[in-house]
Design a protein around this motif. Structure first.
Motif, PDB file in Angstrom:
ATOM      1  N   VAL A 197       7.402  -2.310 -13.608  1.00  0.00           N
ATOM      2  CA  VAL A 197       6.499  -2.336 -12.552  1.00  0.00           C
ATOM      3  C   VAL A 197       6.724  -3.631 -11.902  1.00  0.00           C
ATOM      4  CG1 VAL A 197       4.024  -2.464 -11.848  1.00  0.00           C
ATOM      5  CG2 VAL A 197       4.818  -1.033 -13.600  1.00  0.00           C
TER       6      VAL A 197
ATOM      7  N   SER B  82       3.430   2.486 -11.865  1.00  0.00           N
ATOM      8  CA  SER B  82       2.360   1.847 -12.400  1.00  0.00           C
ATOM      9  C   SER B  82       1.204   2.935 -13.148  1.00  0.00           C
ATOM     10  CB  SER B  82       1.511   0.903 -11.564  1.00  0.00           C
ATOM     11  OG  SER B  82       0.106   0.216 -12.217  1.00  0.00           O
ATOM     12  N   LYS B  83       1.078   3.817 -12.183  1.00  0.00           N
ATOM     13  CA  LYS B  83       0.085   4.945 -12.745  1.00  0.00           C
ATOM     14  C   LYS B  83       0.574   5.957 -13.769  1.00  0.00           C
ATOM     15  CE  LYS B  83      -0.854   6.178  -8.395  1.00  0.00           C
ATOM     16  NZ  LYS B  83      -1.446   6.855  -7.191  1.00  0.00           N
TER      17      LYS B  83
ATOM     18  N   GLU C  49      -6.112  -0.580  -9.773  1.00  0.00           N
ATOM     19  CA  GLU C  49      -5.474  -1.363  -8.599  1.00  0.00           C
ATOM     20  C   GLU C  49      -4.521  -0.572  -7.866  1.00  0.00           C
ATOM     21  OE1 GLU C  49      -7.159  -3.920  -7.641  1.00  0.00           O
ATOM     22  OE2 GLU C  49      -7.713  -5.240  -9.439  1.00  0.00           O
ATOM     23  N   SER C  50      -3.720   0.091  -8.573  1.00  0.00           N
ATOM     24  CA  SER C  50      -2.686   0.925  -8.100  1.00  0.00           C
ATOM     25  C   SER C  50      -3.171   2.051  -6.739  1.00  0.00           C
ATOM     26  CB  SER C  50      -1.756   1.828  -8.946  1.00  0.00           C
ATOM     27  OG  SER C  50      -1.274   0.598  -9.679  1.00  0.00           O
ATOM     28  N   ARG C  51      -4.362   2.439  -7.548  1.00  0.00           N
ATOM     29  CA  ARG C  51      -4.895   3.347  -6.559  1.00  0.00           C
ATOM     30  C   ARG C  51      -5.562   2.896  -5.258  1.00  0.00           C
ATOM     31  NH1 ARG C  51      -8.073   5.433  -9.943  1.00  0.00           N
ATOM     32  NH2 ARG C  51      -9.923   4.509  -9.383  1.00  0.00           N
TER      33      ARG C  51
ATOM     34  N   VAL D 155      -2.095  -5.383  -8.603  1.00  0.00           N
ATOM     35  CA  VAL D 155      -1.268  -4.589  -9.436  1.00  0.00           C
ATOM     36  C   VAL D 155      -0.265  -5.349 -10.483  1.00  0.00           C
ATOM     37  CG1 VAL D 155       0.380  -2.585  -9.770  1.00  0.00           C
ATOM     38  CG2 VAL D 155      -1.411  -2.593  -7.985  1.00  0.00           C
TER      39      VAL D 155
ATOM     40  N   LYS E  45       6.211   0.813  -6.769  1.00  0.00           N
ATOM     41  CA  LYS E  45       5.553   0.153  -7.807  1.00  0.00           C
ATOM     42  C   LYS E  45       4.419   0.544  -8.142  1.00  0.00           C
ATOM     43  CE  LYS E  45       5.339  -4.293  -6.772  1.00  0.00           C
ATOM     44  NZ  LYS E  45       5.967  -5.060  -7.895  1.00  0.00           N
ATOM     45  N   THR E  46       3.344   1.170  -7.298  1.00  0.00           N
ATOM     46  CA  THR E  46       2.060   1.808  -7.652  1.00  0.00           C
ATOM     47  C   THR E  46       2.051   3.162  -8.398  1.00  0.00           C
ATOM     48  OG1 THR E  46       1.790   2.557  -5.516  1.00  0.00           O
ATOM     49  CG2 THR E  46       0.786   0.350  -6.072  1.00  0.00           C
TER      50      THR E  46
ATOM     51  N   ARG F 156       4.720   1.418  -2.663  1.00  0.00           N
ATOM     52  CA  ARG F 156       4.346   2.957  -3.013  1.00  0.00           C
ATOM     53  C   ARG F 156       5.245   3.282  -4.264  1.00  0.00           C
ATOM     54  NH1 ARG F 156      -0.069   5.606  -0.114  1.00  0.00           N
ATOM     55  NH2 ARG F 156       0.216   5.346   2.125  1.00  0.00           N
TER      56      ARG F 156
ATOM     57  N   LEU G 152      -1.899  -5.243  -3.783  1.00  0.00           N
ATOM     58  CA  LEU G 152      -0.558  -5.148  -4.424  1.00  0.00           C
ATOM     59  C   LEU G 152      -0.380  -6.263  -5.401  1.00  0.00           C
ATOM     60  CD1 LEU G 152       1.983  -3.396  -4.119  1.00  0.00           C
ATOM     61  CD2 LEU G 152       2.801  -4.974  -2.754  1.00  0.00           C
TER      62      LEU G 152
ATOM     63  N   ASN H 229      -2.917   2.320  -2.543  1.00  0.00           N
ATOM     64  CA  ASN H 229      -2.755   3.325  -1.862  1.00  0.00           C
ATOM     65  C   ASN H 229      -3.630   3.943  -0.976  1.00  0.00           C
ATOM     66  OD1 ASN H 229       0.128   4.277  -2.681  1.00  0.00           O
ATOM     67  ND2 ASN H 229      -0.677   4.073  -4.520  1.00  0.00           N
TER      68      ASN H 229
END
Length: 266
Positions: A5, A18-19, A116-118, A86, A14-15, A12, A83, A121
């Motif tokens: 990550v 992450s998810k 944090e990823s959500r 994350v 990266k997240t 986008r 960001l 976004n």
């Protein structure tokens, strides 16, 4: 997984990664076959997209938040914070993997990294709805400073990042929500309300594991917090404070009010 990550540049991408990693972690936990916590070398600074241009905070243009351009600038700043969050939540895992910690520690930080990823976004979606995007404006270059300053200090990282920086989000987010509600930007209101509700948990994780380490080292948590924040945080803490939400997150007033005086700050 954490380092993957950290070394992915596009926000986008990266997240999304992450998810996926968070889902894999919790699926393995639920199956009773947890993913082993190994060792990896995180980069000193995470990978970042070519845009936004990162500037000294004094060189980031100030815009009035009451205007459409000002609201876009505010959301852009929030996206940049999310960001960085994350990466901060993933960085703490490999950075301090040499310190034995209960599995619950990793559960908390993986969960908060996914949240944090959500958040990133959600805010990017708001920017795009308003005809902009993350990277369209310059951003604060100092966001990663707290991570670099505490690169060798686990308790210092917990004190400064969740218990100071994220706690500050509890203080300022209600005002941002009110600003976007007044402007009728309902998508931003919804995004910020989600962020506000979940950030309480992130501050609470910091407080919980800070107290855990204080117990391990037989240190007084309040005294340790004051010492570490004065050493690592550059400047005094600034009221007004959201005392209700800070208390909900495990931060009593006698932790932060004494730090409103800059005296003794390193």
């Amino acid at each position: 997984m954490a380092v993957e990550v950290l070394t992915t540049a596009d926000g986008r991408e990266k997240t999304a990664l992450s998810k996926r990693h968070a889902e894999a972690w919790f699926a393995a936990r639920a199956a009773g076959d947890p993913i082993p916590v190994g060792r990896a070398d995180p980069p000193l600074r995470p990978s970042r997209p070519a845009q936004p241009e990162l500037r000294d905070p004094r060189d980031v243009p100030k815009r009035k938040p009451g205007s459409p351009a000002g609201r876009i600038a505010l959301l852009h700043a929030v996206a940049h914070i999310e960001l960085n969050a994350v990466d901060l939540h993933w960085d703490i895992i490999p950075r301090f993997a040499h310190v034995p910690m209960p599995m619950g520690f990793y559960d908390d930080w993986v969960k908060s990294a996914a949240e944090e990823s959500r958040h990133f976004n959600l805010v990017c979606d708001c920017l795009e709805e308003l005809g902009s995007h993350y990277g369209a404006l310059p951003a604060h270059a100092g966001m990663w400073r707290a991570a670099e300053d505490t690169v060798d200090d686990f308790m210092g990282r917990l004190a400064v990042v969740p218990m100071v920086l994220e706690a500050r989000g509890l203080d300022v987010t209600p005002g941002m929500i009110a600003l976007f509600r007044k402007a009728g930007v309902t998508q931003a209101v919804d995004a910020l309300e989600t962020i506000y509700a979940e950030e309480v948990g992130h501050v609470a994780y910091g407080s919980k594991w800070f107290h855990f380490l204080c117990g391990r080292h037989e240190e007084d948590p309040k005294e340790a917090f004051h010492r570490l924040v004065r050493h690592y945080f550059h400047g005094a803490l600034k009221p007004p404070f959201n005392e209700e939400k800070r208390a909900e997150a495990g931060l009593p007033p006698d932790f932060y009010w004494p730090l409103t005086d800059a005296q003794g700050t390193a």
